[in-house]
Enzyme design. Structure first.
Site, short mmCIF file in Angstrom:
data_model
loop_
_atom_site.label_atom_id
_atom_site.label_comp_id
_atom_site.label_asym_id
_atom_site.label_seq_id
_atom_site.Cartn_x
_atom_site.Cartn_y
_atom_site.Cartn_z
N ARG A 287 0.85 -1.19 0.00
CA ARG A 287 0.00 0.00 0.00
C ARG A 287 0.89 1.23 0.00
O ARG A 287 1.86 1.31 0.74
CB ARG A 287 -0.93 0.04 1.21
CG ARG A 287 -2.08 -0.97 1.17
CD ARG A 287 -3.08 -0.62 0.07
NE ARG A 287 -4.22 -1.54 0.05
CZ ARG A 287 -4.28 -2.66 -0.63
NH1 ARG A 287 -3.21 -3.04 -1.34
NH2 ARG A 287 -5.36 -3.41 -0.61
N GLU B 25 -5.22 6.29 -7.36
CA GLU B 25 -5.23 5.41 -8.52
C GLU B 25 -6.56 5.54 -9.27
O GLU B 25 -7.57 5.88 -8.66
CB GLU B 25 -5.02 3.95 -8.08
CG GLU B 25 -3.70 3.71 -7.37
CD GLU B 25 -3.52 2.26 -6.93
OE1 GLU B 25 -4.40 1.43 -7.23
OE2 GLU B 25 -2.52 1.96 -6.28
N HIS C 282 -0.63 -1.18 -10.28
CA HIS C 282 -1.32 -2.03 -9.29
C HIS C 282 -1.72 -3.37 -9.91
O HIS C 282 -2.90 -3.75 -9.95
CB HIS C 282 -2.55 -1.33 -8.72
CG HIS C 282 -2.90 -1.83 -7.34
ND1 HIS C 282 -3.51 -1.05 -6.38
CD2 HIS C 282 -2.73 -3.06 -6.75
CE1 HIS C 282 -3.69 -1.76 -5.28
NE2 HIS C 282 -3.23 -2.98 -5.48
#
Length: 318
Positions: free
Chosen positions: A235, A264, A284
């Site tokens: 994270r 994001e 990601h």
């Protein structure tokens, strides 16, 4: 039944075999994020069920109270910090969850990023594509120190892969991590400072909680070697805002590989890391592979079908 799937970045869910489970229902998929709260309300307002893909949408009280038709938020995955469960409870909105934990995918991506960054694969592949000479020398993994901050399920898989490549494993974390390190025969750092100073490659594998948010700060990063690499596939919020960017500009650590960001998705090249040749960035991708998507979305869709039949659900509680 009206089902909305927002922020489906990959645009691949409709290609999954499990998507056929929703045949007969009115399903709308949105790939791009909403512009603002009003736009998000407009998209979700007709839905009785919203599929929440991990933590991509913030289900705040301000949003929940403007969705009178919403009865179920079906979460893809087991947990999310972006759903106001108290607000859902106040407005009689159920929140169902998945049951599986699939650590292999993020572990594999972490190892791939380590290899790509240490061996300059991205830079040199692009130079070759442009018809240029190679111009770097890379860093060998064998014999170097792989620091694992958080020796949980994913961290343990990354450590095992690193050890298989001849790396010396130096772990750090809570008491459970110390016990796992002892059982695996890994060294355990005396403290966090020791971990950051010794690691040639440092990989973060901590859960994001109130006590781990911002756990990595400028002082930690400044202890790293100029040749060291930090990898974050967990994270972004584990690192204090702008701390990594400033540290890379200062030369400690010298390199980074990043799969997670505070905001994001990253579109139109809008992130300072993307202009830095010493940073490898991926969007990601830690969990984004066929088997993982099929597993997580199938469990999500099973909960939706259970809801339609008034069967018991796996519910998150406020």
């Amino acid at each position: 039944m009206k089902i909305v799937i927002p922020d489906e970045y990959q645009d691949m869910v409709s290609n999954l075999p499990c998507y056929r489970m929703l045949d007969g229902h009115d399903v709308t998929i949105h790939r791009k994020p909403a512009r603002d709260l009003d736009h998000l309300v407009e998209r979700l307002h007709p839905a009785e069920v919203v599929v929440a893909i991990r933590e991509r949408v913030d289900f705040t009280r301000a949003l929940i109270e403007r969705l009178p038709n919403l009865k179920l938020i079906a979460l893809v995955g087991r947990a999310a910090t972006t759903i106001d469960l108290a607000a859902c409870n106040d407005h009689n909105v159920l929140v169902s969850t998945g049951k599986s934990n699939s650590p292999n995918s993020p572990a594999e991506l972490t190892v791939a990023l380590i290899l790509a960054a240490r061996r300059n694969i991205v830079v040199e592949a692009e130079r070759m594509r442009r018809g240029q000479f190679p111009h770097t020398l890379s860093h060998r993994l064998s014999g170097s120190t792989l620091g694992i901050y958080g020796l949980g399920t994913i961290g343990s898989l990354v450590a095992k892969a690193g050890a298989g490549l001849g790396m010396n494993i130096l772990a750090y974390g809570r008491t459970a991590a110390a016990e796992r390190a002892r059982e695996a025969g890994y060294a355990f750092a005396k403290n966090k400072e020791d971990l950051f100073e010794q690691a040639d490659v440092l990989s973060l594998h901590l859960r994001l909680r109130p006590d781990t948010k911002g756990i990595v700060g400028p002082d930690d990063l400044a202890r790293m070697k100029p040749t060291a690499l930090i990898v974050n596939t967990s994270r972004a919020e584990l690192i204090q805002p702008d701390a990594l960017l400033n540290a890379l500009k200062s030369g400690r650590p010298g390199y980074a590989a990043v799969d997670v960001y505070e905001n994001e998705p990253i579109l139109d090249g809008d992130h300072p890391f993307l202009s830095m040749p010493n940073v490898v960035c991926t969007p990601h991708l830690g969990w984004a592979e066929w088997d993982n998507f099929e597993l997580y979305f199938r469990e999500c869709f099973e909960q939706i079908l259970a809801y339609t039949k008034n069967n018991p659900l796996r519910l998150m509680q406020p």
